[in-house]
Design an enzyme around this catalytic site. Structure first.
Site, mmCIF file in Angstrom:
data_model
loop_
_atom_site.group_PDB
_atom_site.id
_atom_site.type_symbol
_atom_site.label_atom_id
_atom_site.label_comp_id
_atom_site.label_asym_id
_atom_site.label_seq_id
_atom_site.Cartn_x
_atom_site.Cartn_y
_atom_site.Cartn_z
ATOM 1 N N GLY A 35 -114.060 -44.626 71.923
ATOM 2 C CA GLY A 35 -115.284 -45.399 71.893
ATOM 3 C C GLY A 35 -116.410 -44.734 72.658
ATOM 4 O O GLY A 35 -116.546 -43.512 72.683
ATOM 5 N N SER A 36 -117.194 -45.538 73.331
ATOM 6 C CA SER A 36 -118.419 -45.036 73.958
ATOM 7 C C SER A 36 -118.178 -44.088 75.120
ATOM 8 O O SER A 36 -119.109 -43.398 75.549
ATOM 9 C CB SER A 36 -119.277 -46.215 74.430
ATOM 10 O OG SER A 36 -119.763 -46.955 73.319
ATOM 11 N N THR A 37 -116.953 -44.031 75.668
ATOM 12 C CA THR A 37 -116.700 -43.042 76.716
ATOM 13 C C THR A 37 -116.854 -41.622 76.181
ATOM 14 O O THR A 37 -117.162 -40.700 76.941
ATOM 15 C CB THR A 37 -115.298 -43.225 77.319
ATOM 16 O OG1 THR A 37 -114.317 -43.098 76.289
ATOM 17 C CG2 THR A 37 -115.158 -44.586 77.982
#
Length: 491
Positions: free
Chosen positions: A215-217
């Protein structure tokens, strides 16, 4: 009469030669086959005739041996087995070994040649030295903080020391007690079947062997690629990105979880986790640039050992532009282990250089004399030093005034990145709450720890950023334990 005696002597000599030939055949040519025959119990009897060496945390053993007074005499015991199971693995008289018990089996079982100055003597005498010890890099307080933080929820935590690659914590939840598998008999078989049938998969080492959409990591990787490639030169400049963002070549619109992402800068996109901006930036970097950047961080590497093998984290090498856009925000086919994402944070914290992760500091003889020490090794530079400094600043903004405020530690500098990873376009799949971070004590020259936390099936309102609510508090507890020795201590 003498002639008959002579012939008898010849015949006896012939029988002696035949006997010697057969002995040589059995001892030399057939020895391996006989030794490997399942009906031959002698190797197993010899293997468990002496206590096994220990695995150490903070200089103290977290394993032991118990005299069962059975044919296979010494069984493995574990101190606080569920806490350290992802580190130790199991040593079973029925089902073999796993993780460090397998990777360091030669040392622990006493068969490694390095345990003796005269290994040939043990070969001739068919003996062996006492089992040696494996001294881990794990810190008990950090491990306990991660385990307590997860609280039995499905997920994992990996924590590393950025400057050295030393793994400080490796936790997988839910866990199990390896001692249940140590011996033989129906109880061990029943435990094995029960653990393998459990839908929660307690024997799965989620920190090393499970891969999740990050995801956004993953936007930290995309930001590093853009800065290194010169696609973004001013992190505070508007990117002219619409909200929602049309995926290239399609009529599909990519939304954002929150508001304020219209024409946002890359700095704001990292701080507030704007999908649209980072997806567009990934497309601008291009497939080749993104693949090269991901590989510098360790993606697509099938050779990583710590010394147990680690599952390959994936970034596709053949994608259409719309797929590249999704991959650049940690979706589509992009997957990563928690250890891999801890290494992403560690590379930022370490000025762009990625150290090879290691779980064993050294191995010793049973009296403590060193056999070998694991050296620090660099896996290369994941990004330029200037890029790392800018990303450190952006990650600090996330914690101080962005989506990762729950990771803030008074008196310490903390950088982080939230993530709520879901499958499919439109975030229609199963959610995973992520948080990656690093922390530096006030006045310290370098960050002391980098952490990745993933919590499976995190139920949260997407507008609330579940990475901040579900994963960031766990990361904070782990970082506090690494910095100050705070939190619950391992027994």
């Amino acid at each position: 009469m003498i002639r008959y005696i002579r012939w008898c002597a010849y015949f006896c000599a012939l029988l002696l030669v035949a006997l010697l030939v057969n002995v040589a055949r059995v001892q030399v040519w057939e020895a391996a086959a006989y030794g490997a025959n399942p009906a031959n119990k002698r190797p197993a009897i010899e293997r468990y005739a002496e206590p096994r060496g220990d695995i150490l945390v903070d200089g103290r053993p977290v394993t032991g041996s118990r005299d069962s007074r059975q044919l296979l005499r010494f069984e493995r015991t574990y101190k606080n087995g569920p806490l350290y199971a992802p580190v130790t693995g199991f040593s079973s008289q029925t089902y073999g070994t796993s993780f460090l018990e397998r990777a360091e089996d030669g040392i622990l079982s006493g068969t490694d040649p390095g345990l003796s100055a005269f290994p040939l003597w043990y070969e001739l005498s068919r003996g062996r030295p006492g089992g040696g010890n494996a001294v881990t890099t794990v810190r008990g307080a950090v491990q306990a903080a991660a385990y307590t933080g997860l609280g039995g929820k499905r997920g994992a935590v990996a924590a590393v020391e950025p400057a050295t690659g030393r793994i400080l914590a490796l936790v997988s939840s839910p866990s199990y007690d390896p001692a249940l598998l140590s011996g033989t008999g129906p109880g061990v078989k029943a435990a094995w079947e029960r653990l393998n049938a459990d839908p929660a998969k307690p024997m799965l080492n989620r920190a090393l062997r499970e891969t999740y959409p990050p995801g956004s990591t993953f936007k930290i990787v995309t930001a590093a690629a853009a800065l290194d490639a010169g696609v973004v030169t001013d992190v505070d400049a508007p990117t002219q990105t619409p909200d929602p963002y049309p995926l290239p070549g399609t009529s599909t619109l990519l939304p954002n979880a929150g508001t304020g992402c219209q024409d946002a800068s890359m700095a704001d996109a990292v701080q507030w986790s704007c999908n649209t901006v980072m997806a567009k930036i990934g497309v601008q970097v291009g497939l080749r640039g993104m693949v090269e950047a991901a590989r510098r961080f360790g993606f697509d590497d099938e050779t990583l050992r710590v010394p147990s093998w680690v599952s390959r984290s994936n970034f596709d090498t053949d994608m259409s532009p719309d797929q590249l856009a999704l991959s650049s925000i940690g979706q589509f086919n992009t997957t990563a282990t928690p250890l891999q994402m801890a290494l992403v944070a560690a590379a930022v914290a370490n000025g762009g250089e990625l150290k090879s992760p290691r779980l064993v500091d050294r191995t010793t003889q049973d009296d403590g004399d060193q056999v070998r020490r694991s050296d620090q090794r660099s896996r290369g530079r994941a990004m330029n030093p200037g890029t790392a400094m800018r990303l450190q600043d952006l990650m600090v903004r996330v914690v101080e005034n962005g989506t990762g405020r729950n990771a803030a530690i008074p008196g310490a500098v903390v950088g982080g990145k939230t993530g709520t990873a879901q499958h499919g376009v439109g975030n229609a799949g199963t959610p995973y709450a992520w948080f990656i971070s690093w922390a530096k004590a006030e006045g310290a020259p370098l960050p002391a720890v980098a952490v990745a936390v993933v919590v499976e099936d995190a139920a949260a309102d997407r507008g609330g950023i579940s990475g901040n609510s579900a994963a960031a508090p766990i990361a904070r507890a782990v970082m506090e334990a690494a910095l100050y020795g705070a939190g619950p201590s391992a027994p």
